[in-house]
Design a protein around this motif. Structure first.
Motif, PDB file in Angstrom:
ATOM      1  N   ARG A 125       9.172  12.174  -4.134  1.00 20.78           N
ATOM      2  CA  ARG A 125       7.917  12.131  -3.685  1.00 20.78           C
ATOM      3  C   ARG A 125       7.760  12.093  -2.240  1.00 20.78           C
ATOM      4  N   ASP A 126       6.739  12.643  -1.593  1.00 19.50           N
ATOM      5  CA  ASP A 126       6.203  12.427  -0.430  1.00 19.50           C
ATOM      6  C   ASP A 126       5.233  11.295  -0.355  1.00 19.50           C
ATOM      7  N   VAL A 130       1.454  10.462  -2.325  1.00 14.70           N
ATOM      8  CA  VAL A 130       1.371   9.134  -3.106  1.00 14.70           C
ATOM      9  C   VAL A 130       0.137   8.331  -2.634  1.00 14.70           C
ATOM     10  N   TYR A 131      -0.030   8.172  -1.355  1.00  4.31           N
ATOM     11  CA  TYR A 131      -1.201   7.516  -0.677  1.00  4.31           C
ATOM     12  C   TYR A 131      -2.468   8.183  -1.171  1.00  4.31           C
ATOM     13  N   ALA A 140      -1.305   7.462 -12.160  1.00  8.17           N
ATOM     14  CA  ALA A 140       0.171   7.453 -11.787  1.00  8.17           C
ATOM     15  C   ALA A 140       0.477   7.068 -10.429  1.00  8.17           C
ATOM     16  N   ASP A 141      -0.245   7.515  -9.599  1.00  6.10           N
ATOM     17  CA  ASP A 141       0.151   7.586  -7.979  1.00  6.10           C
ATOM     18  C   ASP A 141      -0.434   5.855  -7.712  1.00  6.10           C
ATOM     19  N   VAL A 142      -1.253   5.495  -8.344  1.00  8.05           N
ATOM     20  CA  VAL A 142      -1.691   3.788  -7.978  1.00  8.05           C
ATOM     21  C   VAL A 142      -0.481   3.135  -8.395  1.00  8.05           C
ATOM     22  N   THR A 146       1.933   1.177  -5.996  1.00  9.29           N
ATOM     23  CA  THR A 146       2.126  -0.369  -6.299  1.00  9.29           C
ATOM     24  C   THR A 146       3.675  -0.672  -6.440  1.00  9.29           C
ATOM     25  N   SER A 147       4.263   0.139  -7.093  1.00 13.19           N
ATOM     26  CA  SER A 147       5.873  -0.306  -7.322  1.00 13.19           C
ATOM     27  C   SER A 147       6.439   0.028  -6.162  1.00 13.19           C
TER      28      SER A 147
END
Length: 203
Positions: A125-126, A130-131, A140-142, A146-147
């Motif tokens: 992922r870039d 994700v941001y 899913a991106d949140v 977080t991870s």
């Protein structure tokens, strides 16, 4: 906020349960209003007449994602760094909070990518995507953002703890910063404590 995080965690495990999932979303919406998050989340459903069971699963995910994103932003601002006393070595927690912020920055002049970018790349992922998804409340991106934050903190913690004394203070700040410099260059090399921490976090 802690209750909200617990509710969101419950929702992540029960989101496909048509009985429990909507009920948890209703609790999340109610608690979000109690915490005044309506001032930060423009399209938070109205408390008076909203019932998640009448909403689509996608819309429920969207609501939970936006609340989760807002909580993570609030937590990121609550750094454990108060005013630092000159002449006294920083505590491990102070050093971790500072270095986590430093590690979030790309340094193109030195051809160094930020730690979150490197971690995101490890799962294809870039980090900018994700941001964006995180800011838009894409669940899913949140969760991924977080991870990545948690993995970054774990790695920095492992790095700092190598130079922390029995009183919880960093013995040699320079050694930590020197190690930080090699940190980015050797991410994929020999398994040091900080790279192992990232692996243990699921990356």
């Amino acid at each position: 906020l802690k209750e909200l995080k617990e509710l969101i965690s419950s929702y992540q495990g029960l989101r496909e349960n048509e009985g429990r999932g909507p009920a948890i979303v209703n609790s999340i919406v109610s608690t979000a209003w109690t915490c005044n998050l309506d001032k930060d989340i423009n399209d938070l459903p109205p408390l008076e007449n909203y019932d998640a069971k009448d909403d689509t699963p996608e819309r429920r995910d969207d609501i939970v994602g936006k609340v989760y994103s807002e909580i993570m932003q609030i937590e990121s601002r609550l750094l454990p760094c108060g005013l630092h006393t000159v002449g006294v070595p920083p505590t491990a927690e102070e050093a971790i909070a500072t270095l986590v912020n430093i590690a979030q920055l790309d340094r193109p002049e030195d051809d160094i990518e930020s730690l979150p970018r490197v971690i995101a790349s490890s799962v294809g992922r870039d980090i900018n995507e994700v941001y964006r998804g995180n800011n838009n409340g894409v669940l899913a991106d949140v969760e991924l953002a977080t991870s990545i934050v948690e993995a970054s903190r774990a790695a920095i913690r492992a790095l700092v703890m190598q130079s922390t004394d029995s009183e919880g203070r960093v013995k040699e700040v320079k050694s930590v910063l020197d190690e930080m410099g090699s940190f980015f260059g050797g991410m994929m090399g020999q398994k040091k404590p900080y790279t192992q921490a990232i692996i243990d976090a699921g990356f």
